[in-house]
Each structure stands twice: as structure tokens, then as C-alpha cells.
Enzyme design. Structure first.
Site, PDB file in Angstrom:
ATOM      1  N   HIS A  55      -7.575  -1.593   1.195  1.00  0.00           N
ATOM      2  CA  HIS A  55      -7.564  -2.043  -0.236  1.00  0.00           C
ATOM      3  C   HIS A  55      -6.110  -1.774  -0.686  1.00  0.00           C
ATOM      4  CE1 HIS A  55      -7.368   2.465  -0.806  1.00  0.00           C
ATOM      5  NE2 HIS A  55      -6.799   2.293  -1.749  1.00  0.00           N
ATOM      6  N   ASN A  87      -0.812   1.038   0.297  1.00  0.00           N
ATOM      7  CA  ASN A  87      -0.682   2.131   1.104  1.00  0.00           C
ATOM      8  C   ASN A  87      -1.681   2.226   2.114  1.00  0.00           C
ATOM      9  OD1 ASN A  87       1.654   2.388  -1.053  1.00  0.00           O
ATOM     10  ND2 ASN A  87       0.103   3.842  -2.250  1.00  0.00           N
ATOM     11  N   ASP A  89      -9.573   3.071 -11.988  1.00  0.00           N
ATOM     12  CA  ASP A  89     -10.462   3.890 -13.144  1.00  0.00           C
ATOM     13  C   ASP A  89      -9.482   5.092 -13.325  1.00  0.00           C
ATOM     14  OD1 ASP A  89     -12.996   2.587 -13.145  1.00  0.00           O
ATOM     15  OD2 ASP A  89     -13.320   3.429 -10.982  1.00  0.00           O
ATOM     16  N   GLU A 119      18.878  10.936   2.927  1.00  0.00           N
ATOM     17  CA  GLU A 119      18.130   9.766   1.992  1.00  0.00           C
ATOM     18  C   GLU A 119      17.791  10.566   0.615  1.00  0.00           C
ATOM     19  OE1 GLU A 119      17.286  11.140   5.055  1.00  0.00           O
ATOM     20  OE2 GLU A 119      17.618   9.311   6.420  1.00  0.00           O
ATOM     21  N   HIS A 163     -11.028   2.866   3.482  1.00  0.00           N
ATOM     22  CA  HIS A 163     -11.557   1.512   2.816  1.00  0.00           C
ATOM     23  C   HIS A 163     -10.390   0.708   2.640  1.00  0.00           C
ATOM     24  CE1 HIS A 163     -15.233  -0.804   1.288  1.00  0.00           C
ATOM     25  NE2 HIS A 163     -14.074  -1.590   1.045  1.00  0.00           N
ATOM     26  N   GLN A 195      -3.298  -2.319  -4.145  1.00  0.00           N
ATOM     27  CA  GLN A 195      -3.159  -2.045  -5.685  1.00  0.00           C
ATOM     28  C   GLN A 195      -2.311  -2.819  -6.307  1.00  0.00           C
ATOM     29  OE1 GLN A 195      -3.054   2.274  -6.910  1.00  0.00           O
ATOM     30  NE2 GLN A 195      -2.745   2.674  -4.885  1.00  0.00           N
ATOM     31  N   GLU A 231      17.019  -6.491  -6.630  1.00  0.00           N
ATOM     32  CA  GLU A 231      17.275  -7.521  -5.594  1.00  0.00           C
ATOM     33  C   GLU A 231      17.313  -8.671  -6.555  1.00  0.00           C
ATOM     34  OE1 GLU A 231      13.881  -8.041  -3.204  1.00  0.00           O
ATOM     35  OE2 GLU A 231      14.317  -6.325  -1.875  1.00  0.00           O
ATOM     36  N   CYS A 279     -17.696   6.360  -1.049  1.00  0.00           N
ATOM     37  CA  CYS A 279     -16.675   5.676  -1.228  1.00  0.00           C
ATOM     38  C   CYS A 279     -16.637   4.796  -2.531  1.00  0.00           C
ATOM     39  CB  CYS A 279     -16.464   4.834  -0.057  1.00  0.00           C
ATOM     40  SG  CYS A 279     -14.997   3.517  -0.238  1.00  0.00           S
ATOM     41  N   SER A 305      -6.044   8.826   1.923  1.00  0.00           N
ATOM     42  CA  SER A 305      -7.382   9.725   2.685  1.00  0.00           C
ATOM     43  C   SER A 305      -8.548   8.563   2.833  1.00  0.00           C
ATOM     44  CB  SER A 305      -7.773  10.902   2.006  1.00  0.00           C
ATOM     45  OG  SER A 305      -8.160  10.701   0.704  1.00  0.00           O
ATOM     46  N   HIS A 341     -16.125  -0.694   5.114  1.00  0.00           N
ATOM     47  CA  HIS A 341     -15.317   0.530   4.957  1.00  0.00           C
ATOM     48  C   HIS A 341     -14.302   0.792   6.227  1.00  0.00           C
ATOM     49  CE1 HIS A 341     -15.026   4.424   3.234  1.00  0.00           C
ATOM     50  NE2 HIS A 341     -15.138   4.933   4.186  1.00  0.00           N
ATOM     51  N   CYS A 360     -16.805   0.744  -1.673  1.00  0.00           N
ATOM     52  CA  CYS A 360     -17.832  -0.019  -1.025  1.00  0.00           C
ATOM     53  C   CYS A 360     -18.646  -0.543  -2.093  1.00  0.00           C
ATOM     54  CB  CYS A 360     -18.429   1.160  -0.124  1.00  0.00           C
ATOM     55  SG  CYS A 360     -17.912   1.603   1.492  1.00  0.00           S
ATOM     56  N   HIS A 364       8.994 -12.123  -0.589  1.00  0.00           N
ATOM     57  CA  HIS A 364       8.778 -11.776   0.723  1.00  0.00           C
ATOM     58  C   HIS A 364       8.015 -10.351   0.690  1.00  0.00           C
ATOM     59  CE1 HIS A 364      12.750  -9.619  -0.784  1.00  0.00           C
ATOM     60  NE2 HIS A 364      12.167  -8.536  -0.012  1.00  0.00           N
TER      61      HIS A 364
HETATM   62 ZN   LIG Z   1      12.753  -6.844  -0.692  1.00  0.00          ZN
HETATM   63 ZN   LIG Z   2     -15.695   1.992   1.328  1.00  0.00          ZN
END
Ligand SMILES: [Zn+2]
Ligand SMILES: [Zn+2]
Length: 349
Positions: free
Chosen positions: A160, A147, A71, A310, A158, A162, A176, A45, A155, A107, A48, A290
Site C-alpha cells: 500500500h 513506505n 482512519d 546528515e 500488505h 499513502q 525543487e 489486516c 510492519s 496481503h 485486506c 519523477h
Molecule cells: Zn525530486
Molecule cells: Zn492485508
């Protein structure tokens, strides 16, 4: 059963709520939760502690939150120069800064399983990041998000998030910010604060509330479990929260994360953006920071597919009413199911 159109004041669009269709037959795909045991440290990972990343850099032996430059950035300070000789097909360098924020060295944990104080440490790091990146003259907006889950394409389990600090303001935020500004000019009140007033006085869509923070499924939600987590006071970004407000927000966030996991006794997948004011110098005093959840599942392991309305038309068709979904979340236990399992079945209510 709710069957109506509802106005989404933050996006300026109609949402079709057709909750009477919920029970319609389904013979499609369901997505099963992975049952395999995950180790607390995974040698392959890149998130980690002590592991070598693709760039060759070795992660420190961190114990809390850890941030590094992505990276594989989608925006970077050294993005290539580009040229366009068309007045219609414009292009420019993808300038910006992309970072990764590890929520924990472990992890095999998730934000939902961290103690409140660790969730608060994550939010404190997001404050620092917003201040650091938002101050830079070439940065127009700082988008922070998590996400989570294979259902949204992640996939690596761990935990995290972004950060994309970009030279433009993302479309949803731009809308907004614009509607918040217009609303302020017309009413001398913050739009989101008025939404909170409506929600708190109605009460049916409130999931949780403490001194300074609230969790609710707005009247106009598009996704089945689209919870908003917000401070009660109007602040442009997470960076403007006091320590007490940040702790209350962490408690509220943790509360709904536990509810989500308890829904179907599985790690609940979602996209969780922080909606914060642009840092491009525009007047955003009425922007109310928010956190939003956009969960892809509408039933256990059943994806909400974005299709004709949509993708084809740009407006959402929601199969559920937020009044029912908020009630469903409120009725769930406040203790994470894994915690309950560890304490032994039955002993703890
Ligand atoms: Zn909003
Ligand atoms: Zn990890």
C-alpha cells in the site's frame, strides 16, 4: 575509488561521496529479513478485502486497487481549530486529506511482484487521486509515497501507499519547485530535463530506458541505491502523462523494483515518494515529475545510519558511488527471484 563532493542541483547542497571508505570494518547491527510465510489474506489486516477497519467500516471485496480515507489521519478536513497569541510561535489547523491506497487485494504480494499491467493500474489510480485532490482550492500539494519494509517502520506487509494532500508544500518539493523555476528563468530549459540529458549522454548511471521513461542513479545521489524513475518529457505531475507514457513508466518502475528485490533475494525496503508540482497556483511549468527511491540499506541487511553529517549538519555523506551501484543493478536478472524459484532453479536464465 570516488572521493569528492558533488553538487545536488535539486536540493542546492553538496553531497560528500567517500566511496573509498566502503570496506571499513563494521561490527554493528544487521537487520535480517523475515522468513515467515505470509498468507494471501490476513484476518487481522486493516487493508485486506472484507476486513473491518478500526473505524468500523468494512472493506469491500475489491479485486484491483482500493483507496480509502486514512482512519488515523495526520491531516484532515475536520482538524481542530487552534489559537496562538505569539507572533513567533505560530500554529494553525492541520487541514488536509490523508488517504491510503491498496495496490492489491493480496496481503502477501508487493509492487515488485505485480504484473506490469497491475503496476500501471496503480499509477492510473495515482493520476486520478492527484487530479481529484490537486484541484481543491485548499490543497497546496499532493504528496504520494510508499513506505516499504520494517527497516522504514512498516510492519504490515500488505502492499500500500499513502497520499497526504496538504495546505502547505512539503519542504523538499518547495525547494525543487523553486530551483526549477529559477533555472527556467535563466536557461529557458527545465532543470530536470537537463539532468536527464546529462545522464543519458554519460550512460554510466542509467539502469533502464524505454521509449518515454528512464531509470537512473543521479550523479548527486545521497543513498546507495537512490534510483530515480522519470518520464523523459517534462510533466508537472503523473496526471499529465499520456496512457502510453504511464505504461512506459510502469514498465520502468517494475524493472527497478525487480532489480532491488534481486539484489539480496529479499523484499527490498525503501521510501518511494512521487515528486510532483505544487497545486498552490504558483507557476510550475518547468517542474518535471519523477519518482525517487530512498532505500535505507547500503549493504545486505545493513542500514545506512543518518548521524553527524546528515542529522547534525544537514548534508549527506555517501559511502558509495552511483556509477558502481548502477552497474551492480544492471547486472542483476530481469526476472523476480520468486518467479525464478517458482519456475524451478536452473531452467530459466
Ligand atoms: Zn525530486
Ligand atoms: Zn492485508
Amino acid at each position: 575509488m570516488t572521493w569528492e563532493e558533488r553538487w545536488h542541483p535539486l536540493r542546492e547542497e553538496w553531497v560528500i561521496v567517500a566511496a573509498h571508505r566502503q570496506g571499513r570494518p563494521w561490527s554493528g547491527e544487521t537487520v535480517a529479513a523475515s522468513k515467515e510465510r505470509i498468507p494471501s489474506h490476513e484476518p487481522t489486516c486493516y487493508l485486506c478485502p472484507r476486513n473491518k477497519r478500526i473505524s468500523g467500516v468494512v472493506n469491500p471485496d475489491f479485486s484491483g486497487v482500493f483507496v480509502f480515507d486514512n482512519d488515523h489521519p495526520c491531516v484532515a478536513e475536520d482538524a481542530p481549530e487552534v489559537a496562538s497569541d505569539s507572533s513567533l510561535y505560530l500554529s494553525r489547523p492541520a487541514t488536509g486529506i490523508a488517504r491510503v491506497i491498496c495496490f492489491s487485494p493480496r496481503h502477501n504480494t508487493t509492487l515488485a511482484e505485480l504484473p506490469d499491467s497491475d503496476v500501471d493500474n496503480v499509477l492510473a489510480e495515482f493520476q486520478d487521486q492527484y487530479r481529484d485532490l490537486g484541484e481543491r482550492p485548499d490543497i497546496a500539494h499532493v504528496l504520494m509515497f510508499e513506505n516499504k519494509g520494517e527497516a522504514v517502520g512498516v510492519s504490515n506487509p500488505h502492499p500500500h501507499g499513502q497520499i497526504y494532500a496538504t495546505n502547505f508544500v512539503f519542504k523538499t518539493i518547495e525547494t525543487e519547485a523553486r530551483v526549477s523555476r529559477t533555472y527556467w528563468e535563466e536557461h529557458r530549459r527545465a532543470l530536470f530535463a537537463d539532468i536527464l540529458t546529462e545522464e543519458l549522454s554519460d550512460g554510466r548511471r542509467i539502469v533502464y530506458e524505454n521509449d518515454s521513461a528512464v531509470v537512473f542513479l543521479p550523479y548527486f545521489v545521497r543513498y546507495a541505491y537512490e534510483a530515480y524513475v522519470a518520464p523523459k518529457a517534462t510533466h508537472r505531475s503523473i496526471a499529465d502523462l499520456s496512457d502510453k507514457e504511464r505504461r512506459d513508466l510502469a514498465t520502468a518502475l517494475k524493472h527497478v523494483l525487480v532489480k532491488f528485490d534481486n539484489l539480496w533475494q529479499m523484499p527490498f525496503p525503501y521510501v518511494m515518494p512521487f515528486h510532483q508540482a505544487p497545486t498552490d497556483g504558483t507557476d510550475n511549468g518547468a517542474f518535471h515529475f519523477h519518482i525517487e527511491f530512498h532505500p535505507p540499506f547500503r549493504k545486505p541487511n545493513l542500514l545506512k545510519y543518518l548521524a553527524g553529517p546528515e542529522i547534525g549538519g544537514g548534508n549527506f555523506l555517501s559511502d558509495t558511488a552511483p556509477e558502481e551501484k548502477a552497474e551492480e543493478l544492471r547486472a542483476l536478472p530481469d526476472t523476480h527471484y520468486k518467479e525464478t524459484d517458482r519456475m524451478g532453479h536452473g531452467g530459466h536464465g
